[in-house]
Design a protein around this motif. Structure first.
Motif, PDB file in Angstrom:
ATOM      1  N   PRO A 332       0.829  -1.208   0.000  1.00 26.26           N
ATOM      2  CA  PRO A 332       0.000   0.000   0.000  1.00 26.26           C
ATOM      3  C   PRO A 332       0.859   1.251   0.000  1.00 26.26           C
ATOM      4  O   PRO A 332       1.958   1.271   0.559  1.00 26.26           O
ATOM      5  CB  PRO A 332      -0.808  -0.114   1.302  1.00 26.26           C
ATOM      6  CG  PRO A 332       0.005  -1.019   2.175  1.00 26.26           C
ATOM      7  CD  PRO A 332       0.717  -1.959   1.265  1.00 26.26           C
ATOM      8  N   GLN A 333       0.351   2.293  -0.620  1.00 27.37           N
ATOM      9  CA  GLN A 333       1.092   3.548  -0.716  1.00 27.37           C
ATOM     10  C   GLN A 333       0.162   4.708  -0.350  1.00 27.37           C
ATOM     11  O   GLN A 333      -0.990   4.746  -0.750  1.00 27.37           O
ATOM     12  CB  GLN A 333       1.633   3.753  -2.126  1.00 27.37           C
ATOM     13  CG  GLN A 333       2.488   4.997  -2.295  1.00 27.37           C
ATOM     14  CD  GLN A 333       2.972   5.147  -3.717  1.00 27.37           C
ATOM     15  OE1 GLN A 333       2.172   5.307  -4.642  1.00 27.37           O
ATOM     16  NE2 GLN A 333       4.282   5.100  -3.922  1.00 27.37           N
ATOM     17  N   TYR A 356      -5.844  -5.430  -9.897  1.00 27.29           N
ATOM     18  CA  TYR A 356      -6.445  -5.109 -11.184  1.00 27.29           C
ATOM     19  C   TYR A 356      -6.317  -6.255 -12.165  1.00 27.29           C
ATOM     20  O   TYR A 356      -7.091  -6.368 -13.110  1.00 27.29           O
ATOM     21  CB  TYR A 356      -5.803  -3.845 -11.756  1.00 27.29           C
ATOM     22  CG  TYR A 356      -6.066  -2.618 -10.908  1.00 27.29           C
ATOM     23  CD1 TYR A 356      -7.238  -2.490 -10.167  1.00 27.29           C
ATOM     24  CD2 TYR A 356      -5.139  -1.586 -10.838  1.00 27.29           C
ATOM     25  CE1 TYR A 356      -7.487  -1.377  -9.387  1.00 27.29           C
ATOM     26  CE2 TYR A 356      -5.374  -0.459 -10.063  1.00 27.29           C
ATOM     27  CZ  TYR A 356      -6.548  -0.360  -9.336  1.00 27.29           C
ATOM     28  OH  TYR A 356      -6.782   0.746  -8.567  1.00 27.29           O
ATOM     29  N   GLN A 368       4.664   1.149  -9.788  1.00 27.22           N
ATOM     30  CA  GLN A 368       3.542   1.018 -10.726  1.00 27.22           C
ATOM     31  C   GLN A 368       2.306   0.530  -9.991  1.00 27.22           C
ATOM     32  O   GLN A 368       2.357  -0.413  -9.207  1.00 27.22           O
ATOM     33  CB  GLN A 368       3.921   0.042 -11.846  1.00 27.22           C
ATOM     34  CG  GLN A 368       2.844  -0.135 -12.912  1.00 27.22           C
ATOM     35  CD  GLN A 368       3.315  -1.044 -14.040  1.00 27.22           C
ATOM     36  OE1 GLN A 368       4.522  -1.116 -14.324  1.00 27.22           O
ATOM     37  NE2 GLN A 368       2.397  -1.732 -14.687  1.00 27.22           N
ATOM     38  N   VAL A 369       1.167   1.182 -10.228  1.00 21.93           N
ATOM     39  CA  VAL A 369      -0.082   0.834  -9.538  1.00 21.93           C
ATOM     40  C   VAL A 369      -0.654  -0.442 -10.140  1.00 21.93           C
ATOM     41  O   VAL A 369      -0.945  -0.513 -11.335  1.00 21.93           O
ATOM     42  CB  VAL A 369      -1.110   1.980  -9.634  1.00 21.93           C
ATOM     43  CG1 VAL A 369      -2.414   1.576  -8.951  1.00 21.93           C
ATOM     44  CG2 VAL A 369      -0.564   3.260  -9.016  1.00 21.93           C
ATOM     45  N   ALA A 372      -5.589  -1.968  -5.510  1.00 21.03           N
ATOM     46  CA  ALA A 372      -6.080  -0.995  -4.536  1.00 21.03           C
ATOM     47  C   ALA A 372      -6.414  -1.703  -3.232  1.00 21.03           C
ATOM     48  O   ALA A 372      -6.782  -2.879  -3.223  1.00 21.03           O
ATOM     49  CB  ALA A 372      -7.306  -0.265  -5.080  1.00 21.03           C
ATOM     50  N   THR A 374      -8.930  -1.025  -0.017  1.00 22.23           N
ATOM     51  CA  THR A 374     -10.031  -0.231   0.510  1.00 22.23           C
ATOM     52  C   THR A 374     -10.105  -0.404   2.019  1.00 22.23           C
ATOM     53  O   THR A 374     -10.076  -1.528   2.521  1.00 22.23           O
ATOM     54  CB  THR A 374     -11.365  -0.648  -0.130  1.00 22.23           C
ATOM     55  OG1 THR A 374     -11.270  -0.487  -1.555  1.00 22.23           O
ATOM     56  CG2 THR A 374     -12.510   0.202   0.391  1.00 22.23           C
ATOM     57  N   THR A 384      -9.448   4.674  -0.125  1.00 27.00           N
ATOM     58  CA  THR A 384      -8.711   3.658  -0.874  1.00 27.00           C
ATOM     59  C   THR A 384      -7.255   4.078  -1.044  1.00 27.00           C
ATOM     60  O   THR A 384      -6.959   5.234  -1.347  1.00 27.00           O
ATOM     61  CB  THR A 384      -9.348   3.436  -2.258  1.00 27.00           C
ATOM     62  OG1 THR A 384     -10.711   3.020  -2.091  1.00 27.00           O
ATOM     63  CG2 THR A 384      -8.597   2.366  -3.028  1.00 27.00           C
ATOM     64  N   ASP A 386      -3.566   3.085  -3.064  1.00 25.97           N
ATOM     65  CA  ASP A 386      -3.017   2.365  -4.208  1.00 25.97           C
ATOM     66  C   ASP A 386      -2.116   1.232  -3.723  1.00 25.97           C
ATOM     67  O   ASP A 386      -1.407   1.365  -2.727  1.00 25.97           O
ATOM     68  CB  ASP A 386      -2.199   3.303  -5.090  1.00 25.97           C
ATOM     69  CG  ASP A 386      -3.067   4.255  -5.889  1.00 25.97           C
ATOM     70  OD1 ASP A 386      -4.212   3.900  -6.174  1.00 25.97           O
ATOM     71  OD2 ASP A 386      -2.578   5.363  -6.219  1.00 25.97           O
ATOM     72  N   VAL A 388       1.109  -0.720  -5.034  1.00 26.30           N
ATOM     73  CA  VAL A 388       2.134  -0.479  -6.045  1.00 26.30           C
ATOM     74  C   VAL A 388       3.204  -1.560  -6.002  1.00 26.30           C
ATOM     75  O   VAL A 388       3.414  -2.227  -4.981  1.00 26.30           O
ATOM     76  CB  VAL A 388       2.782   0.906  -5.842  1.00 26.30           C
ATOM     77  CG1 VAL A 388       1.733   2.007  -5.923  1.00 26.30           C
ATOM     78  CG2 VAL A 388       3.518   0.972  -4.501  1.00 26.30           C
TER      79      VAL A 388
END
Length: 458
Positions: A332-333, A356, A368-369, A372, A374, A384, A386, A388
């Motif tokens: 998480p970022q 994704y 790079q994402v 996600a 939540t 939320t 990202d 990465v």
């Protein structure tokens, strides 16, 4: 004479309030209500961030009474912002000033044919809750009350109000004129973006200059948090504005805006009435007592909290087209800031991970994402973050070319083209074989003929 006229709105409001005493709505206490407010509907919102801190039937339809005038003020201020009006624009009250009037309706005694500036009409609208001022401003903004009402409903929808329908610009009762505590708070938050609104609603008493039909008049705010003109004993130093509303059907209502430090709260209490309060022998005005309780609850029990998650990897994504690695870790970022109950255990916040895609093609860049995370608590979504890539993964050019070739032949049109080429190749091959046979045959027949001819000559 001026004093009697200036007191008339307050006396009429007091008279209407006394009439509504017997018709005040019953208060249904809820077991999960931490405050047990004596009102039918209420909401508390952090005005800086639009977050709901308390909800008691906040999305249920109710009669808003004169809190309606917050929307009327908002549309007037937006007309000023758009350049259609200015605060000093003179407006003359027309024949529609008292359209839809009801006995006991509050007024600033503006006469038909009297001219006031837009700013003075806003003071008349929001302080003594003058219903004729609402009609006059409606015509000034949109040309007619009917067009203005359509504008009100359209703007309510744009603000995200889902339980609101207006039939007039002042809040005089109509069965089809309703809103919700939550929707009214949204309107107030939008109005707070205008400095003139903040100035007007934070005024306890205002002197309207003399006009073409009236000497100067002194008007008082019906909000007892700021002025003791209507009700005494309710001054609240944290209050910076608001709007009252009272009808027999709506009960006693109050939208209040209060500030402490950097915290700005909006509370809405609908359907209150006279209530007992510890330390007082007589009944108290529930709209003020319960609003102050609600606002203090917000100031004392909530704080801005930054929610972060450990930067340790939380999931993996498979990587193709690389000889360096066949998967990459994701973490998480960033962070989420929310207004939360003080002392809340942040470890109790639930996380839901969404990738994704289960696989990703190289090259992959660090940061790079790829998904996600939540964050939520008891069904409420807090935000939320990202997910990465922790590291970069390089692409193998050999695998990439191979994948391109394979991908090319996976297309239907490519496969069809190959079939056509194969058929053509077979046809050409067959034709060549047939042609060679024919040539051999013709060559053989010709040779025999020549040999036979030469033999004849001998």
């Amino acid at each position: 004479m001026k004093k009697n006229i200036s007191r008339l709105p307050a006396l009429l409001l007091l008279w209407a309030s006394l009439l509504s005493l017997a018709a005040a709505p019953a208060f249904a206490a809820q077991q999960d209500d931490p405050l047990q407010l004596q009102c039918t509907n209420a909401v508390l919102m952090d005005a800086n961030y639009g977050e709901v801190l308390y909800d008691k039937g906040a999305n249920q339809r109710a009669y808003p009474a004169s809190i309606t005038k917050v929307m009327t003020a908002l549309l007037t201020l937006e007309a000023i912002q758009e350049g259609k009006l200015t605060p000093s624009t003179p407006i003359t009250a027309g024949d529609t000033a008292y359209q839809g009037w009801m006995d006991g309706a509050t007024t600033a005694n503006i006469q038909v044919g009297e001219t006031l500036s837009v700013e003075e009409l806003l003071y008349c609208l929001m302080l003594p809750s003058a219903n004729e001022a609402a009609n006059i401003l409606a015509v000034a903004v949109d040309g007619s009350i009917e067009a203005f009402v359509e504008h009100m409903n359209r703007r309510a929808g744009e603000l995200g109000c889902q339980g609101t329908h207006f039939t007039n610009p002042n809040g005089l009762h109509n069965d089809e004129h309703y809103s919700t505590a939550h929707d009214l708070a949204l309107m107030a938050i939008a109005a707070l973006e205008h400095e003139l609104f903040r100035t007007v609603v934070n005024t306890g008493v205002h002197v309207v200059p003399a006009t073409n039909l009236s000497e100067e008049r002194r008007i008082y705010n019906t909000n007892a948090f700021l002025s003791g003109w209507v009700y005494s004993g309710y001054l609240y130093d944290k209050c910076v504005g608001g709007k009252t509303g009272t009808t027999g059907q709506a009960g006693r209502c109050l939208l209040a805006i209060a500030e402490e430090g950097d915290t700005l709260l909006v509370s809405v209490v609908l359907g209150s009435g006279p209530i007992p309060q510890e330390g007082y022998d007589s009944l108290r005005q529930g709209q003020f007592v319960e609003s102050q309780r609600l606002l203090e609850y917000g100031f004392h029990n909530f704080e801005r909290v930054t929610i972060t998650r450990s930067e340790e990897p939380v999931a993996k994504v498979a990587v193709t087209l690389s000889r360096q690695a066949d998967e990459v870790n994701v973490k998480p970022q960033g962070s989420i800031t929310r207004t939360l109950p003080k002392g809340m255990d942040l470890d109790a916040i639930e996380t839901r991970i969404t990738l994704y895609s289960e696989t990703v093609e190289a090259p992959v860049k660090e940061g790079q994402v790829l998904g996600a995370m939540t964050l939520s608590y008891e069904g409420e979504n807090y935000g939320t973050l990202d997910l990465v890539a922790v590291t970069s993964v390089e692409r193998s050019e050999l695998l990439y070319k191979k994948q391109q070739v394979l991908s090319f032949f996976q297309h239907t049109w490519a496969q069809a083209a190959m079939v056509v080429l194969l058929v053509l190749a077979v046809c050409v091959l067959v034709k060549l074989l047939v042609f060679r046979r024919r040539r051999r045959y013709v060559s053989g027949v010709g040779g025999r003929r020549r040999r036979s001819y030469r033999g004849g000559r001998r």
